[in-house]
Scaffold this motif. Structure first.
Motif, mmCIF file in Angstrom:
data_model
loop_
_atom_site.group_PDB
_atom_site.id
_atom_site.type_symbol
_atom_site.label_atom_id
_atom_site.label_comp_id
_atom_site.label_asym_id
_atom_site.label_seq_id
_atom_site.Cartn_x
_atom_site.Cartn_y
_atom_site.Cartn_z
ATOM 1 N N UNK A 3 0.841 -1.194 0.000
ATOM 2 C CA UNK A 3 0.000 0.000 0.000
ATOM 3 C C UNK A 3 0.876 1.243 0.000
ATOM 4 N N UNK A 4 1.846 1.277 0.908
ATOM 5 C CA UNK A 4 2.713 2.445 1.036
ATOM 6 C C UNK A 4 3.590 2.626 -0.202
ATOM 7 N N UNK A 5 4.106 1.537 -0.762
ATOM 8 C CA UNK A 5 4.915 1.640 -1.963
ATOM 9 C C UNK A 5 4.067 2.122 -3.135
ATOM 10 N N UNK B 12 3.378 9.136 -6.005
ATOM 11 C CA UNK B 12 4.148 10.362 -5.769
ATOM 12 C C UNK B 12 5.146 10.585 -6.905
ATOM 13 N N UNK B 13 5.883 9.539 -7.237
ATOM 14 C CA UNK B 13 6.883 9.644 -8.297
ATOM 15 C C UNK B 13 6.229 9.984 -9.628
ATOM 16 N N UNK C 231 1.166 15.128 -0.583
ATOM 17 C CA UNK C 231 0.174 14.430 0.243
ATOM 18 C C UNK C 231 0.357 12.914 0.159
ATOM 19 N N UNK C 232 0.589 12.403 -1.050
ATOM 20 C CA UNK C 232 0.813 10.960 -1.197
ATOM 21 C C UNK C 232 2.115 10.526 -0.525
ATOM 22 N N UNK D 21 10.719 6.721 2.742
ATOM 23 C CA UNK D 21 12.072 7.104 2.331
ATOM 24 C C UNK D 21 12.162 7.200 0.808
ATOM 25 N N UNK D 22 11.511 6.290 0.120
ATOM 26 C CA UNK D 22 11.499 6.327 -1.348
ATOM 27 C C UNK D 22 10.775 7.589 -1.818
ATOM 28 N N UNK D 23 9.622 7.870 -1.233
ATOM 29 C CA UNK D 23 8.861 9.058 -1.617
ATOM 30 C C UNK D 23 9.634 10.332 -1.275
ATOM 31 N N UNK D 24 10.265 10.360 -0.108
ATOM 32 C CA UNK D 24 11.053 11.526 0.278
ATOM 33 C C UNK D 24 12.228 11.756 -0.653
ATOM 34 N N UNK D 25 12.883 10.684 -1.047
ATOM 35 C CA UNK D 25 13.998 10.808 -1.995
ATOM 36 C C UNK D 25 13.505 11.350 -3.337
#
Length: 186
Positions: free
Chosen positions: A73-75, A81-82, A103-104, A117-121
């Motif tokens: 779900x989070x990925x 986001x990406x 938001x995502x 961490x992936x989304x933040x990067x």
């Protein structure tokens, strides 16, 4: 896991809530993968075929999907986001896409730290690209939206660390390792 089972558990029994939450999470993961491919201008049929292929792989099915974990779900949210950030690079007025990406990314962080961490990067990479293009405002908008979720996650992790008694030295130093080795060989 707790988030999904508690949210869906309000409306249905425990096992059904868990199964329903996992199905929703897997659908979000596959949708996110499809959105990334579409944002890279992959044709719709080819993107659908690639998602069907990914859906049959061990990693997508068991690690991210069927097993009762919030990673899928989070990925999926991180992939959305990406996709939004990639689309924002191609448009002249990306404010809505950037707000949505932030938001995502925040929701992804609250679901699972690794996906966050992936989304933040991705947000940082977008910010670097936006600054390089001279769009300073666009560089910071998704980070401002994302920041409260990141700080909340950091606070939750910090509180959990303080509440958990240490069993071993959590931050071993070189000298600690040498002393441990000496006791082993004595």
């Amino acid at each position: 896991l707790l988030f999904r089972s508690k949210v869906f558990g309000v409306f249905m029994p425990g096992q059904l809530a868990l199964a329903f939450g996992n199905a929703i999470g897997y659908a979000v993961l596959l949708f996110g993968a499809q959105q990334v491919m579409r944002s890279m201008e992959v044709s719709r049929p080819l993107a659908a075929l690639a998602v069907v292929f990914l859906a049959t792989t061990d990693t997508f099915t068991y690690e991210f999907g069927i097993i009762a974990r919030p990673y899928g779900f989070a990925l999926g949210l991180a992939l959305i986001t990406i996709a939004d950030l990639l689309r924002a690079l191609d448009t002249r007025r990306p404010n809505e896409l950037l707000f949505r990406a932030g938001a995502f990314a925040g929701a992804s962080t609250l679901m699972a730290t690794h996906a966050g961490c992936i989304a933040g990067a991705a947000l940082v990479a977008y910010g670097i690209a936006a600054v390089a293009r001279g769009e300073r405002w666009h560089a910071f908008l998704p980070l401002v939206v994302f920041a409260p979720c990141f700080y909340l996650e950091a606070w939750i992790i910090g509180e959990a660390a303080r509440a958990t008694p240490p069993t071993v030295n959590p931050n071993p130093t070189w000298s600690y390792g040498v002393d441990l080795a000496k006791t082993f060989y004595e």
